[in-house]
Scaffold this motif. Structure first.
Motif, PDB file in Angstrom:
ATOM      1  N   THR A 194       0.851  -1.179   0.000  1.00 26.19           N
ATOM      2  CA  THR A 194       0.000   0.000   0.000  1.00 26.19           C
ATOM      3  C   THR A 194       0.894   1.238   0.000  1.00 26.19           C
ATOM      4  O   THR A 194       2.079   1.173   0.331  1.00 26.19           O
ATOM      5  N   VAL A 197       0.550   5.826   0.510  1.00 27.30           N
ATOM      6  CA  VAL A 197      -0.284   6.962   0.898  1.00 27.30           C
ATOM      7  C   VAL A 197       0.094   8.172   0.060  1.00 27.30           C
ATOM      8  O   VAL A 197       1.278   8.528  -0.021  1.00 27.30           O
ATOM      9  N   CYS A 252      -3.262  15.081  -1.535  1.00 30.25           N
ATOM     10  CA  CYS A 252      -3.260  14.482  -2.877  1.00 30.25           C
ATOM     11  C   CYS A 252      -3.654  15.431  -3.992  1.00 30.25           C
ATOM     12  O   CYS A 252      -3.415  15.136  -5.162  1.00 30.25           O
ATOM     13  N   VAL A 255      -2.412  -0.751  -3.529  1.00 31.68           N
ATOM     14  CA  VAL A 255      -3.571   0.037  -3.091  1.00 31.68           C
ATOM     15  C   VAL A 255      -3.052   1.375  -2.585  1.00 31.68           C
ATOM     16  O   VAL A 255      -2.147   1.421  -1.751  1.00 31.68           O
ATOM     17  N   ARG A 275      -3.819   5.025  -0.759  1.00 38.07           N
ATOM     18  CA  ARG A 275      -4.729   5.745   0.132  1.00 38.07           C
ATOM     19  C   ARG A 275      -4.428   7.237   0.007  1.00 38.07           C
ATOM     20  O   ARG A 275      -3.431   7.717   0.540  1.00 38.07           O
ATOM     21  N   SER A 290      -5.413  11.288   0.449  1.00 44.82           N
ATOM     22  CA  SER A 290      -6.189  12.144   1.342  1.00 44.82           C
ATOM     23  C   SER A 290      -5.847  13.604   1.103  1.00 44.82           C
ATOM     24  O   SER A 290      -4.737  13.950   0.687  1.00 44.82           O
ATOM     25  N   ARG A 309      -8.544   0.709  -6.787  1.00 46.93           N
ATOM     26  CA  ARG A 309      -7.351   0.606  -5.928  1.00 46.93           C
ATOM     27  C   ARG A 309      -6.884   1.959  -5.402  1.00 46.93           C
ATOM     28  O   ARG A 309      -5.775   2.074  -4.885  1.00 46.93           O
ATOM     29  N   GLU A 363      -8.185   4.694  -2.714  1.00 42.99           N
ATOM     30  CA  GLU A 363      -9.141   5.076  -1.676  1.00 42.99           C
ATOM     31  C   GLU A 363      -8.912   6.539  -1.323  1.00 42.99           C
ATOM     32  O   GLU A 363      -7.826   6.905  -0.880  1.00 42.99           O
ATOM     33  N   THR A 389      -9.934   9.958   0.839  1.00 46.44           N
ATOM     34  CA  THR A 389     -10.578  10.428   2.072  1.00 46.44           C
ATOM     35  C   THR A 389     -10.324  11.915   2.240  1.00 46.44           C
ATOM     36  O   THR A 389      -9.186  12.374   2.089  1.00 46.44           O
ATOM     37  N   HIS A 419      -7.204   9.540   9.644  1.00 49.28           N
ATOM     38  CA  HIS A 419      -8.006   8.336   9.445  1.00 49.28           C
ATOM     39  C   HIS A 419      -7.168   7.068   9.429  1.00 49.28           C
ATOM     40  O   HIS A 419      -7.719   5.960   9.364  1.00 49.28           O
ATOM     41  N   LEU A 420      -5.837   7.196   9.484  1.00 44.73           N
ATOM     42  CA  LEU A 420      -4.956   6.031   9.418  1.00 44.73           C
ATOM     43  C   LEU A 420      -4.285   5.786  10.765  1.00 44.73           C
ATOM     44  O   LEU A 420      -3.898   6.744  11.451  1.00 44.73           O
ATOM     45  N   GLU A 445       1.931   2.150   7.687  1.00 48.29           N
ATOM     46  CA  GLU A 445       2.260   2.261   6.264  1.00 48.29           C
ATOM     47  C   GLU A 445       3.765   2.239   6.043  1.00 48.29           C
ATOM     48  O   GLU A 445       4.546   2.692   6.893  1.00 48.29           O
TER      49      GLU A 445
END
Length: 376
Positions: free
Chosen positions: A235, A237, A241, A258, A260, A262, A284, A286, A288, A295-296, A301
């Motif tokens: 994964t 992050v 973003c 994947v 993530r 944000s 793939r 996500e 937020t 949220h993590l 990570e």
């Protein structure tokens, strides 16, 4: 209303960064009679791009009820809620936060707003108001004169038959737009999309998102070396973003990854989802809307990627980068890496060393530096 009681928290607080300014006061003063006329009709007042609640809570203090509000940063929403409680506004009369969508402005008779710095953002907001507010809507859009331009008048002129300019006060001014002239075809132009042939990516963006449908040169420089970043990570992050270019690129380049993504901005989070969808990687990526990586969980990570902003509203301030570096450090597992691109003149490396861990230079050109910082 006691403007001095307002706070920016949980946004960055520092000397010189205020929760309200002269432009907020001028908007409320210029709109006073309109607010008085609209107050008896619940839900007739809308506030857009209010910083920390000065306009929304000022409208409530003027008698408006059922105030609808949209603030792009999630930290602005939270500051408004905190300020409403601090000022003793009854919970039933707290302004209601809504997405930037037709239901926000439907049948509104008065709209109070801060003028955004980006003309694209102003165009998207003005088109939404013109298309869905009441025909007799009055829009009071204010700002600091140093951040205003005649092009803002031109944007409003495209959506409203009349745009008046108030007298200046304390280096602030208000544009008053009336007589909307909706154009559904032009309203539907948002969000916008453009293909970046060099990267082979479709970039989708709402108005006001950093770099719009283009890829900024810092991100492009980062992507040129990002292929070597923690290659066995399952994964990754994409922190802050923006339009989701990094997230979409990573997901495309690493089919098993994947990502993530944000951002605290509602416009950015929506744009990132649309960019992932446009590039066939939405399954793939996500996305937020969050303040940093709240949220993590801690130490979860192995790879975080960041192109940090260095503005807080119109002010250049390193506090934003400090906050984001701290969030990356918290979320990285021991041995995980933060890959970061930054303007070389900001000299972030000592801060990265202190906050995250040992940092090595990956690439450098006359304008940007890419570093990889390993979590201790």
């Amino acid at each position: 209303m006691d403007f001095d009681a307002l706070r920016r928290y949980p946004d960055l607080e520092a000397p010189g960064l205020a929760a309200a300014d002269a432009a907020d006061r001028l908007v409320l003063d210029e709109a006073a009679s309109a607010l008085a006329d609209a107050a008896p009709a619940r839900g007739s007042v809308v506030v857009i791009d209010d910083g920390y609640g000065a306009l929304a809570l000022g409208a409530v203090a003027a008698g408006a009820r059922g105030v609808r509000v949209h603030q792009d940063p999630i930290t602005g929403e939270r500051a408004l809620a905190g300020n409403a409680a601090r000022l003793g506004v009854p919970a039933a009369e707290h302004p209601t936060s809504l997405p930037l969508a037709p239901e926000l402005v439907a049948d509104a008779r008065v709209v109070l707003m801060r003028l955004p710095r980006a003309l694209d953002r102003l165009d998207e907001v003005a088109g939404l108001i013109a298309g869905h507010a009441a025909p007799d809507v009055r829009v009071f859009a204010g700002g600091r004169i140093k951040h205003m331009s005649l092009a803002m008048n031109d944007v409003l002129d495209r959506w409203f038959a009349r745009v008046d300019v108030t007298h200046a006060r304390q280096k602030s001014r208000v544009l008053v737009a009336t007589e909307p002239r909706p154009d559904p075809a032009r309203t539907a132009a948002w969000p916008r999309s453009a293909r970046d042939d060099a990267l082979g990516l479709e970039v989708v963006a709402h108005g006001g998102v950093f770099a719009g449908t283009t890829v900024d040169i810092g991100t492009r420089f980062l992507l040129g070396v990002l292929g070597d970043a923690v290659p066995d990570a399952g994964t990754a992050v994409d922190l802050a973003c923006g339009s989701g270019v990094v997230a979409a690129w990573l997901a495309r380049e690493r089919p098993g990854l994947v990502v993530r993504a944000s951002d605290r901005s509602a416009a950015a989070a929506s744009s990132a989802r649309l960019t992932a969808e446009a590039n066939g990687v939405v399954d793939r990526v996500e996305v937020t809307r969050a303040d940093g990586l709240e949220h993590l969980p801690d130490a979860s990570e192995r790879l975080v990627v960041l192109n940090p902003p260095f503005h807080s509203d119109a002010a250049v301030h390193t506090g934003i980068a400090t906050h984001l570096f701290g969030e990356a450090a918290r979320v990285l597992a021991p041995g995980g890496e933060l890959w970061c691109v930054w303007n070389s003149h900001l000299r972030y490396r000592p801060l990265l060393e202190r906050t995250v861990g040992p940092s090595r230079e990956i690439a450098r050109n006359p304008k940007f530096t890419v570093t990889a910082s390993t979590r201790r």
